[in-house]
Design a protein around this motif. Sequence first.
Motif, PDB file in Angstrom:
ATOM      1  N   SER A 145      41.052  36.399  47.426  1.00 42.66           N
ATOM      2  CA  SER A 145      40.630  36.540  46.037  1.00 42.66           C
ATOM      3  C   SER A 145      40.045  35.228  45.532  1.00 42.66           C
ATOM      4  O   SER A 145      40.474  34.133  45.921  1.00 42.66           O
ATOM      5  CB  SER A 145      41.819  36.957  45.170  1.00 42.66           C
ATOM      6  N   GLU A 146      39.028  35.376  44.629  1.00 45.01           N
ATOM      7  CA  GLU A 146      38.411  34.153  44.106  1.00 45.01           C
ATOM      8  C   GLU A 146      39.360  33.388  43.165  1.00 45.01           C
ATOM      9  O   GLU A 146      39.100  32.234  42.841  1.00 45.01           O
ATOM     10  CB  GLU A 146      37.109  34.490  43.385  1.00 45.01           C
ATOM     11  N   SER A 147      40.477  34.026  42.807  1.00 50.69           N
ATOM     12  CA  SER A 147      41.458  33.339  41.952  1.00 50.69           C
ATOM     13  C   SER A 147      42.514  32.591  42.764  1.00 50.69           C
ATOM     14  O   SER A 147      43.424  31.990  42.198  1.00 50.69           O
ATOM     15  CB  SER A 147      42.138  34.362  41.033  1.00 50.69           C
ATOM     16  N   ASP A 203      34.271  31.122  44.481  1.00 51.26           N
ATOM     17  CA  ASP A 203      33.567  31.803  43.395  1.00 51.26           C
ATOM     18  C   ASP A 203      32.721  32.911  44.017  1.00 51.26           C
ATOM     19  O   ASP A 203      31.732  32.631  44.675  1.00 51.26           O
ATOM     20  CB  ASP A 203      32.686  30.816  42.623  1.00 51.26           C
ATOM     21  N   ASP A 236      36.761  39.960  44.113  1.00 55.63           N
ATOM     22  CA  ASP A 236      36.346  39.651  42.741  1.00 55.63           C
ATOM     23  C   ASP A 236      37.506  39.766  41.755  1.00 55.63           C
ATOM     24  O   ASP A 236      38.422  40.578  41.931  1.00 55.63           O
ATOM     25  CB  ASP A 236      35.223  40.618  42.346  1.00 55.63           C
ATOM     26  N   VAL A 237      37.433  38.955  40.643  1.00 53.30           N
ATOM     27  CA  VAL A 237      38.304  39.092  39.459  1.00 53.30           C
ATOM     28  C   VAL A 237      37.385  39.144  38.245  1.00 53.30           C
ATOM     29  O   VAL A 237      36.255  38.639  38.273  1.00 53.30           O
ATOM     30  CB  VAL A 237      39.312  37.929  39.345  1.00 53.30           C
ATOM     31  N   ASN A 238      37.832  39.757  37.191  1.00 52.25           N
ATOM     32  CA  ASN A 238      37.007  39.941  35.983  1.00 52.25           C
ATOM     33  C   ASN A 238      36.971  38.649  35.175  1.00 52.25           C
ATOM     34  O   ASN A 238      37.703  38.485  34.199  1.00 52.25           O
ATOM     35  CB  ASN A 238      37.559  41.098  35.147  1.00 52.25           C
ATOM     36  N   ASP A 239      36.079  37.750  35.554  1.00 53.43           N
ATOM     37  CA  ASP A 239      35.978  36.460  34.876  1.00 53.43           C
ATOM     38  C   ASP A 239      34.602  36.233  34.279  1.00 53.43           C
ATOM     39  O   ASP A 239      34.252  35.116  33.904  1.00 53.43           O
ATOM     40  CB  ASP A 239      36.304  35.322  35.852  1.00 53.43           C
ATOM     41  N   ASN A 240      33.762  37.305  34.188  1.00 54.34           N
ATOM     42  CA  ASN A 240      32.433  37.178  33.596  1.00 54.34           C
ATOM     43  C   ASN A 240      32.208  38.313  32.611  1.00 54.34           C
ATOM     44  O   ASN A 240      32.460  39.488  32.931  1.00 54.34           O
ATOM     45  CB  ASN A 240      31.340  37.229  34.667  1.00 54.34           C
ATOM     46  N   ASP A 270      26.469  42.017  34.674  1.00 54.38           N
ATOM     47  CA  ASP A 270      27.776  41.378  34.818  1.00 54.38           C
ATOM     48  C   ASP A 270      27.873  40.872  36.250  1.00 54.38           C
ATOM     49  O   ASP A 270      27.680  41.627  37.201  1.00 54.38           O
ATOM     50  CB  ASP A 270      28.893  42.380  34.525  1.00 54.38           C
ATOM     51  N   ASP A 272      30.346  40.082  37.947  1.00 56.75           N
ATOM     52  CA  ASP A 272      31.485  40.606  38.693  1.00 56.75           C
ATOM     53  C   ASP A 272      31.046  41.837  39.482  1.00 56.75           C
ATOM     54  O   ASP A 272      29.924  42.340  39.337  1.00 56.75           O
ATOM     55  CB  ASP A 272      32.634  40.949  37.742  1.00 56.75           C
ATOM     56  N   ASN A 276      34.819  45.646  37.420  1.00 55.64           N
ATOM     57  CA  ASN A 276      34.640  44.429  36.614  1.00 55.64           C
ATOM     58  C   ASN A 276      33.173  44.173  36.280  1.00 55.64           C
ATOM     59  O   ASN A 276      32.873  43.461  35.316  1.00 55.64           O
ATOM     60  CB  ASN A 276      35.208  43.214  37.343  1.00 55.64           C
TER      61      ASN A 276
END
Length: 799
Positions: A145-147, A203, A236-240, A270, A272, A276
Amino acid sequence: MEQSGQDSWRPRGKWFAFVLTLNLIFGKATGQIRYSISEEIKEGTAVGNIAKDLGIDPHALKTRGFRIVSGSTEPLFQVNQDDGVLFVNRNIDREEICQRTTVCLINLKSVLENPLEIHYVAVEVLDVNDHSPSFPEKNKKLEISESTIPGTRFQLHAALDPDGGVNSVQQYKLSQNNNFRLEVKDRGKDGKVPILSLQSPLDREVSSSHKLLLTALDGGKPPKSGTMEILVNVLDVNDNAPVFTIDVYSAVIRENSQIGTVVIRVNATDLDEGLNGEVSYSFGNVNNKVHELFDVNPSTGEITVKGQLDYEMDDSYEIDIQASDSGAVPLRTYKSVTVNIMDINDHTPVIDVTSLSNTISEDSRPGTTVALISITDLDSGVNGKVISFVKGDNVPFTITPSIQHNMYAVVTKTQLDRESKSIYDVTIIAKDAGGPALTSEKTFRVVVSDINDNSPEFSKRRYNFYVTENNSPGVSLFSLFASDRDDGDNAIISYHILRDAAYENEVTSFLNINSENGDILALKSFDFETLKTFQFQVVATDSGTPSLSSNVTVNVFILDQNDNAPVILYPVSSNGSAEGLEEIPRNVNAGHLVTKVRAYDADIGYNGWLLFSQQEVTDHTLFGLDRYTGQIRTLRSFTETDEAEHKLVILVKDNGNVSLSATVTVNVKVVEPKEAFAAADVKSATKDEEGIDVTFYLMITLGTVSVLFIISIIVLIAMQCSNTPDYTSKYLQDTNYDGTLCHSIQYRSGDKRYMLVGPRMSIGSTIVPGSHANTLVLPDRRRASGELTRMKNTSALYP
């Protein structure tokens, strides 16, 4: 890895001597000897002399029953009973015998049976770097995960190397990258294990995947290596939040737009992925009027007309659009869209045709009026101003204004040509100056009438036809075709042969042409030996007033048929029959020339190529005939038992499809040598008289053929001077003609050159089967000389 015994023994001589000394000292105390060898050495390689190291007399080994004790399997080592040398009996693979042990020892038990002695021998197998490291997987996939925070570790499978010690895996290397580094953990006997550590944050929007290459190296010299490809997929994570692609959205729409008309389309993206990055659209804070007049598609972002718009009620609207992603905690973005309502020009111009000439002659002058039209528009101001023109760039018509208001004339702009185009659908376009402009069209048809301004045209610039001799009179030989681009009577064509006073009786008098379809008929049969080629002209005339005509040259080439039988020139009797008497001495040897049969054929090519054969002979063993030259020679010497007179019937046959032939009888009389000399004197005088007759006939034949040949050359020169590519490219100069009783005509068809020749053909020509039996293919001098085929002389006129 295989090595010779000396290769494995000598390089470690000093070391082995030292170890052997210790083993001898230790062996006396414990009864055990120790040797060292490398794995993969060749069978038969000496390990050591056990008898010498144990102090046993080598000559007593057999008597004492010295042997190595082994199990049921084939032993790895054996002892030479003659000298006591311990040698390798079969291939030794250290990894197979000692899988993961550091020191690989093979314990052997040697026995002396008389008297009984037992000695123990230890053989250490030294490792050779004969294996490369290998990973259990060639490709490894990781999902991160990108997180994921930096410092997170991911353990990988260790590489395996069957070799031991320093030859096993010693280090790992990771390809250059910015996000990961490699750590190695030493687990003792389990070896070194690679660990992938996250060095910097990932990222997914910058890079969704990373390719890494992990390399394992052993400690050999040179080292061996193995690789594994690591593919890291970033989750991916919902960061955009959604972002609109345009800063300012504005649109203009007419007030009479239909319900469902797309006003504008907004678009947001988006970075993501998955839910997302999935964007949906909706209205933000808008009033009820906007909800009544407009609608937004949640998937595409299209704003469409929902109700009837009215410019006089409201000329613009501000619509707030919300873009939202589909994440667990949605992120939203807002954008304002301006929609301006535009007043419309709702009346189109009206076009009326008041006068029209449907047909116009193609010789009409530019400026001739074709139609009168009126154009009106009920709108006022700018919306009522009209511009009119003829549609199309290459239309030979234009519009000119007239004296009356809103009246226009359609006139010809350039000279007309019915053969280029005979019907025009003229489209008049009227366009007002409103915004947006409204346009109307009116189409009418104009037919261009024909005048006789085109002459007939033949399908070819020159015609070349080939006709086989002995054709049936009155049958169509070939056909010509001409066309006329005009119409009606102007395009009806009739044909006739141009009658030239100089050639009318000679050539054109026996030709006729069908005036309607151009078929050429011959009123008599052609004889190739009399006429080989001729030329005439055909005229095509149309039926216009006045009529136009054109002519074309027709070249006709007569092709030979096998219609002439061979003619015997020698021997010929006094009464003209093909029979002769030859006297030869009885004492002649084999190969003696008895006589030569001479013949002539008026045909050419295969039809004139003569072959000689014996049809009847009294004794086949005495005389032989050359099938190509006609020479009769003796095959052996005469004996006393041979007959004094012999009769030979010779068949002379041409090579036509249906061959023709003639026969000649040669009577051979065998005489004594004295009689032969006397007869020779008489015969020489007779032959002188006969020779005069033969020479006379040959001169007549030569003269006739020469005259025909000169006529052919003159015709060819006349054809070449006509500067017509089709004809002159086919008829070429005969460079192979040898000038001996021969007439020839050469021509080209496609990539082949052909020659029509007389009885005596040129050397270097090749007969082509299936070419009407009278045509030779000339060697193409543009090709390699290796493709040429020499053809034998086809006539027996001369020796």
